[in-house]
Design a protein around this motif. Structure first.
Motif, mmCIF file in Angstrom:
data_model
loop_
_atom_site.group_PDB
_atom_site.id
_atom_site.type_symbol
_atom_site.label_atom_id
_atom_site.label_comp_id
_atom_site.label_asym_id
_atom_site.label_seq_id
_atom_site.Cartn_x
_atom_site.Cartn_y
_atom_site.Cartn_z
ATOM 1 N N ARG A 46 2.190 9.654 -10.019
ATOM 2 C CA ARG A 46 1.137 8.870 -10.689
ATOM 3 C C ARG A 46 1.418 7.374 -10.536
ATOM 4 O O ARG A 46 0.511 6.581 -10.296
ATOM 5 C CB ARG A 46 1.022 9.268 -12.157
ATOM 6 N N PHE A 47 2.689 6.994 -10.674
ATOM 7 C CA PHE A 47 3.049 5.592 -10.499
ATOM 8 C C PHE A 47 2.736 5.134 -9.076
ATOM 9 O O PHE A 47 2.219 4.044 -8.871
ATOM 10 C CB PHE A 47 4.538 5.366 -10.806
ATOM 11 N N GLN A 48 3.042 5.974 -8.107
ATOM 12 C CA GLN A 48 2.775 5.618 -6.712
ATOM 13 C C GLN A 48 1.292 5.368 -6.480
ATOM 14 O O GLN A 48 0.919 4.428 -5.776
ATOM 15 C CB GLN A 48 3.249 6.724 -5.772
ATOM 16 N N GLU A 49 0.456 6.208 -7.060
ATOM 17 C CA GLU A 49 -0.993 6.020 -6.894
ATOM 18 C C GLU A 49 -1.434 4.695 -7.503
ATOM 19 O O GLU A 49 -2.208 3.949 -6.902
ATOM 20 C CB GLU A 49 -1.750 7.184 -7.533
ATOM 21 N N ALA A 50 -0.914 4.380 -8.693
ATOM 22 C CA ALA A 50 -1.274 3.116 -9.350
ATOM 23 C C ALA A 50 -0.733 1.928 -8.555
ATOM 24 O O ALA A 50 -1.426 0.913 -8.390
ATOM 25 C CB ALA A 50 -0.734 3.095 -10.782
ATOM 26 N N ALA A 51 0.485 2.041 -8.041
ATOM 27 C CA ALA A 51 1.071 0.948 -7.266
ATOM 28 C C ALA A 51 0.300 0.731 -5.967
ATOM 29 O O ALA A 51 0.074 -0.412 -5.554
ATOM 30 C CB ALA A 51 2.544 1.232 -6.983
ATOM 31 N N ALA A 52 -0.097 1.813 -5.310
ATOM 32 C CA ALA A 52 -0.869 1.687 -4.072
ATOM 33 C C ALA A 52 -2.195 0.981 -4.356
ATOM 34 O O ALA A 52 -2.637 0.138 -3.570
ATOM 35 C CB ALA A 52 -1.109 3.058 -3.458
ATOM 36 N N LYS A 53 -2.800 1.292 -5.476
ATOM 37 C CA LYS A 53 -4.055 0.632 -5.862
ATOM 38 C C LYS A 53 -3.805 -0.857 -6.088
ATOM 39 O O LYS A 53 -4.581 -1.701 -5.653
ATOM 40 C CB LYS A 53 -4.617 1.277 -7.121
ATOM 41 N N SER A 54 -2.679 -1.189 -6.714
ATOM 42 C CA SER A 54 -2.329 -2.594 -6.930
ATOM 43 C C SER A 54 -2.089 -3.308 -5.616
ATOM 44 O O SER A 54 -2.498 -4.458 -5.442
ATOM 45 C CB SER A 54 -1.073 -2.700 -7.801
ATOM 46 N N LEU A 55 -1.410 -2.644 -4.684
ATOM 47 C CA LEU A 55 -1.150 -3.257 -3.380
ATOM 48 C C LEU A 55 -2.437 -3.608 -2.662
ATOM 49 O O LEU A 55 -2.531 -4.634 -1.999
ATOM 50 C CB LEU A 55 -0.310 -2.326 -2.510
#
Length: 187
Positions: A46-55
């Motif tokens: 879930r963190f990875q998905e949120a971080a990818a969205k931030s990137l």
């Protein structure tokens, strides 16, 4: 975010082995901690998905531009890579065709571009491979360009991955986020 994502990808790669062992029908007796481990794996995803969205939402210009000497930046990056990556010592070469004028840029972003591209090339080569970082100044009719080119004689990028090369959310193995950042800094 990029460095945290790399670390998390390593954790996920190791934990995926746990998931395989725990698959339905496997002859494995779980410990009392296994459900908590699997919950944390889900949290990391879930963190990875949120971080990818931030990137994907990183603004193109995130710093103040100032005069930068690309040749000095490349030299610093090569020294940094040689210090941290033993195989870089004899494998990475710099080729500057002529004096390179200063350019406006954000020094830290330019360093990241060189480090990301050269690190990726070093990872792609075999023990007898080589990486070249070339800088050249091209004078054209309507504009002048400073060209930074990183090449290697490694295994190359599989055709199926080339279309998604710069998409930070598309690569399950976590690779490609560095190239996404390099591209964002370059634009």
């Amino acid at each position: 975010i990029h460095e945290a994502m790399n670390s998390l990808n390593n954790i996920l790669a190791a934990s995926s082995e746990i998931e395989k062992v725990c698959a339905v029908g496997a002859e494995f007796v779980s410990t009392q901690h296994l459900p908590a481990i699997l919950d944390e794996v889900a949290n990391i995803r879930r963190f990875q998905e949120a971080a990818a969205k931030s990137l994907r939402s990183i603004p193109v210009s995130s710093g103040r531009r100032e005069p930068c000497n690309l040749q000095r930046i490349v030299d610093w990056c090569v020294r940094h890579l040689i210090t941290g990556t033993p195989k870089a010592t004899d494998r990475i070469k710099v080729n500057v065709s002529e004096p390179i004028p200063s350019t406006l840029g954000v020094m830290e972003e330019l360093q990241h571009i060189v480090l990301i591209l050269a690190s990726n090339s070093l990872q792609a080569i075999d023990d007898d491979g080589s990486v070249e970082i070339a800088l050249r100044y091209e004078v054209r009719d309507e504009r002048n360009d400073i060209v930074l080119e990183v090449t290697d004689n490694g295994r190359g990028i599989p055709a199926g991955q080339r279309d998604r090369l710069f998409d930070p959310a598309d690569r399950a193995d976590g690779h490609g986020r560095g190239l996404f950042l390099a591209r964002a800094f370059a634009w």
